[in-house]
Design an enzyme around this catalytic site. Structure first.
Site, PDB file in Angstrom:
ATOM      1  CB  ALA A  59      -6.864  34.794  88.574  1.00 34.92           C
ATOM      2  CD  GLU A 126       1.976  32.161  91.760  1.00 30.98           C
ATOM      3  OE1 GLU A 126       1.673  32.814  90.755  1.00 30.98           O
ATOM      4  OE2 GLU A 126       1.135  31.694  92.549  1.00 30.98           O
ATOM      5  CG  ASP A 221     -23.529  39.852  96.149  1.00 32.12           C
ATOM      6  OD1 ASP A 221     -23.701  40.812  96.923  1.00 32.12           O
ATOM      7  OD2 ASP A 221     -23.107  39.985  94.989  1.00 32.12           O
ATOM      8  CG  HIS A 242      -1.578  39.831  96.289  1.00 34.15           C
ATOM      9  ND1 HIS A 242      -0.336  40.358  95.978  1.00 34.15           N
ATOM     10  CD2 HIS A 242      -1.674  38.656  95.620  1.00 34.15           C
ATOM     11  CE1 HIS A 242       0.280  39.535  95.146  1.00 34.15           C
ATOM     12  NE2 HIS A 242      -0.504  38.490  94.911  1.00 34.15           N
ATOM     13  NE  ARG A 288      -0.634  35.304  97.377  1.00 36.28           N
ATOM     14  CZ  ARG A 288      -1.596  35.013  96.505  1.00 36.28           C
ATOM     15  NH1 ARG A 288      -2.861  34.951  96.903  1.00 36.28           N
ATOM     16  NH2 ARG A 288      -1.306  34.784  95.242  1.00 36.28           N
ATOM     17  CG  HIS A 349      -5.635  38.734  96.502  1.00 42.10           C
ATOM     18  ND1 HIS A 349      -5.850  39.218  95.230  1.00 42.10           N
ATOM     19  CD2 HIS A 349      -5.134  37.462  96.345  1.00 42.10           C
ATOM     20  CE1 HIS A 349      -5.499  38.302  94.343  1.00 42.10           C
ATOM     21  NE2 HIS A 349      -5.076  37.223  94.991  1.00 42.10           N
ATOM     22  NE  ARG A 384      -6.316  32.215  97.469  1.00 43.36           N
ATOM     23  CZ  ARG A 384      -5.587  32.651  96.432  1.00 43.36           C
ATOM     24  NH1 ARG A 384      -4.866  31.790  95.722  1.00 43.36           N
ATOM     25  NH2 ARG A 384      -5.566  33.930  96.122  1.00 43.36           N
TER      26      ARG A 384
END
Length: 537
Positions: A59, A126, A221, A242, A288, A349, A384
């Site tokens: 990250a 951002e 998983d 992304h 995004r 992403h 997100r």
């Protein structure tokens, strides 16, 4: 049908280990939760590779929290709700924005060194954020710094035992509650661990796609294990791509942080033309999903395989200081971001969906918790908001520990055995099968989707289901079974949701339809796929 367990076993024949708390995964969620749980419990933390290998480590951008007097939790909440396109759970978002700042102080106390300017925490902005609220470390190595600090705490803690290079195969249940897990050690030995609480912190599933910013370990998983155990899984159709991953011959799909655009970088097509103003008034700082689709459209329009990210107008020393990791990585491939436009394209992403939890990280299975990207807390909705993931892990990790205080001791349980009479051997290489799955997902369930393509994807994926009847022994085989489980969940959810919302875009249903689809898609192994209302503000 996806089976209850991936392997045949009888715990009476296996070595048993007991722990107060079993934590699966070693990203920020696993490390932080282990440290907090170990204050008054014995903790076993299991990770399938090295302790510091996780999505968190890669990250770059930072962690979002309100630390400036010019910002407010209400503003952070509003930005998160807008990005989530109507599917955020407001109470979960409220917890994030109000408890996140305290989590930042806890990370600092545990040794995380965030960047500072004039003695104050340095902040950047951002995409889709209305304020500068993103904390970062070492310029663009925030995840690495957080993992470094937390790993040192974990290794030094006398109440935390760490098993590296160990694969959790499946969760064990008795009388409807999770009692631990079946684990395979590096030498191939299988044993079972019982725990008063089991916490999934196993990250996302970026390896569903050929092009991803995630490391090889991101194979879904925890989501797959939880689904097999009967837990509710939610919103799996929402996969975030992304917009800006390095797209250059010989280079991996290395993440070019959102913060580069936050600091003024511009997107240009192969003709050198800026194009984002044609798609959104926020231009490069749009959410995004909008930026990713705009890039794909521009690539198709210009018949190119990439577009450019241009930050050459900024002072070279500032670029090198603010983005040292990105600068060095690009330079290693002959690209100098202070003078060259960087070729980029979208890549898988982040998984917005996951194991459904309440506000205290509890899944629908008693004693089973989920934290971080593996979970669906309701914070992210359909898309997100940048840099909310690390803060979510801290906030809900703390909430899980609060809930453990009221958890009664684990009572005695029956000795579990399971047999599906597995005898078949995989007909083809698991590496080949994994590549085939990734190609299917890129082609039919990527940035843009269509009903016919999703149906074709399901048919291709169902052709790979012999893995569930085969004897699996290696980590790679177990990972492929988990990837296939997640691929089926994503594709089923995407086919059901006949609208476009957030990161889920259907070319045959390009509009958002609140009258029908203002709700979550929930999946359980026994009950199948259902719909669930969103809790409005």
């Amino acid at each position: 049908m996806i089976p209850r367990y991936l392997v045949d076993f009888d715990v009476a024949e296996l070595t048993k280990l007991e722990a107060d708390v079993l934590i699966i995964g070693s990203g920020i969620a696993g490390l932080y939760t282990a440290i907090k749980a170990a204050e008054d419990r014995n903790v076993l933390l299991i990770t399938k590779k090295a302790l510091m290998e996780s999505n968190t480590r890669y990250a770059q951008g930072g962690i979002a929290a309100v630390t400036s007097g010019e910002d407010t939790p209400a503003s952070h909440m509003q930005d998160t709700l807008i990005a989530g396109a109507g599917l955020c759970e407001p109470e979960a978002v409220r917890a994030l924005v109000h408890e996140g700042p305290e989590g930042i102080q806890e990370l600092i106390r545990l040794g995380t060194a965030f960047d500072r300017e004039n003695g104050e925490l340095a902040l950047t902005r951002e995409g889709a954020h209305s304020h500068r609220r993103i904390l970062h470390a070492n310029g663009d190595a925030t995840g690495y710094e957080v993992v470094r600090a937390l790993s040192e705490q974990v290794v030094a803690h006398p109440a935390i035992q760490v098993w590296e290079e160990s694969m959790v195969i499946d969760l064990l249940t008795d009388h409807g509650e999770c009692i631990g897990a079946l684990v395979q050690r590096p030498d191939g030995e299988r044993l079972y661990v019982t725990a008063n609480a089991t916490i999934l912190c196993s990250g996302g599933s970026g390896q569903l796609f050929r092009y991803t910013t995630n490391p090889d370990i991101a194979t879904g998983d925890g989501i797959a294990m939880a689904y097999r155990v009967g837990a509710a899984v939610r919103d799996m159709e929402f996969v975030q791509f992304h917009p800006t991953a390095l797209c250059y011959p010989g280079a991996p799909r290395f993440l070019i942080s959102e913060a580069v655009r936050g600091e003024g970088a511009m997107l240009r097509n192969i003709h050198g033309e800026r194009f984002m103003e044609q798609y959104d008034s926020r231009q490069e700082l749009a959410p995004r999903d909008i930026v990713a689709r705009a890039i794909v459209h521009e690539m198709e329009r210009t018949q190119a395989t990439f577009v450019y990210l241009d930050i050459t107008h900024e002072p070279p020393e500032r670029v090198k200081q603010r983005f040292p990791t990105i600068y060095r990585t690009c330079l290693s491939f002959g690209l100098d971001m202070t003078t060259d436009w960087i070729p980029i394209a979208p890549a898988a992403h982040y998984m917005m969906g996951g194991v459904q939890t309440n506000l205290y990280g509890e899944s629908s299975i008693a004693r089973l918790f989920a934290c971080g990207e593996v979970s669906s807390t309701g914070v992210h909705g359909a898309n997100r908001l940048a840099s909310n993931s690390l803060s979510e892990a801290i906030v809900f990790g703390s909430r899980i520990i609060d809930r453990l205080h009221s958890l009664p001791p684990l009572a005695g349980h029956t000795l579990i055995a399971y047999s599906d009479n597995r005898a078949e051997v995989l007909a083809s290489s698991v590496v080949e099968e994994r590549h085939k799955l990734q190609e299917t997902m890129v082609r039919y369930a990527g940035v843009r989707r269509h009903g016919e393509g999703l149906q074709a994807a399901l048919e291709e994926l169902q052709g790979q289901m012999p893995i569930f009847k085969a004897v699996v022994t290696s980590r790679e085989e177990i990972e492929f079974a988990n990837l296939l489980t997640c691929a089926l969940l994503v594709t089923d959810g995407a086919l059901l949701r006949e609208e476009s919302r957030g990161a889920h875009y259907r070319e045959d249903f390009p509009k958002t339809d609140d009258s029908v689809w203002h709700k979550h898609v929930q999946q359980r192994r026994e009950q199948g796929i259902t719909e669930e209302c969103v809790h409005d503000i």
